[in-house]
Scaffold this motif. Structure first.
Motif: not given
Length: 184
Positions: A11-12, A24-25, A29-31, A105-106
């Motif tokens: 979806l990004l 978004a990163l 990153h958390y996930t 990258l994101v």
């Protein structure tokens, strides 16, 4: 890989394209930390998976970019693939990428922004400064992908040489050398 991370990655490029790349990163990153697989020495994809996502000609194109032989526009189609593989933990889980490398990258890979759009979001980052950082990131992935292909090419060469040795041995047994004739 969690369903959330997979869906967010997809979806990004659509609904969350306007989201700041840094935010978004942080979410990704958390996930990534929450769902990180156990450490392994191997960071190699199977040949079938790798060749499905990044073919040998794609790998060569990426390598040409890292050697300054072609412009970054020629590899932009690979960036979303590499970013998805990286952020879902399939490729490069042992790569040490800095914050800005991951943000690029994101922004470019998952959100499919241009360098200009991405650099507007990040304070004090100009396109001329982002391009070398992007290239260093692609060098890391190019080396990893080359390593994967080298391992598989080496394995196939090993198997072929073992197969050739067995074939030669079988042929030698089936066709023994002719007996020497004695001439009087």
């Amino acid at each position: 890989m969690s369903d959330f991370k997979k869906r967010l990655s997809n979806l990004l490029g659509f609904e969350f394209r306007k989201l700041n790349a840094g935010l978004a990163l942080e979410i990704l990153h958390y996930t990534r930390l929450e769902n990180a697989p156990e450490d392994s020495d191997e960071d190699l994809l199977s040949k079938n998976i790798l060749s499905y996502f990044i073919s040998l000609p794609d790998s060569n194109r990426l390598k040409s970019y890292t050697r300054n032989q072609v412009d970054y526009h020629l590899i932009l189609d690979l960036v979303p693939v590499i970013a998805r593989l990286y952020f879902t933990g399939v490729l490069g889980k042992n790569l040490n990428l800095g914050y800005i490398n991951q943000a690029i990258l994101v922004g470019l890979g998952l959100q499919m922004k241009t360098f200009e759009e991405f650099c507007k979001e990040i304070k004090d980052l100009e396109v001329k400064n982002a391009l070398p950082i992007f290239q260093k990131t692609m060098i890391k992935f190019s080396r990893l992908i080359d390593k994967c292909y080298s391992v598989y090419i080496g394995l196939s060469l090993e198997r072929n040489s073992e197969s050739d040795a067995r074939t030669n041995h079988d042929q030698d047994q089936q066709n023994p050398p002719p007996k020497r004739l004695r001439i009087r």
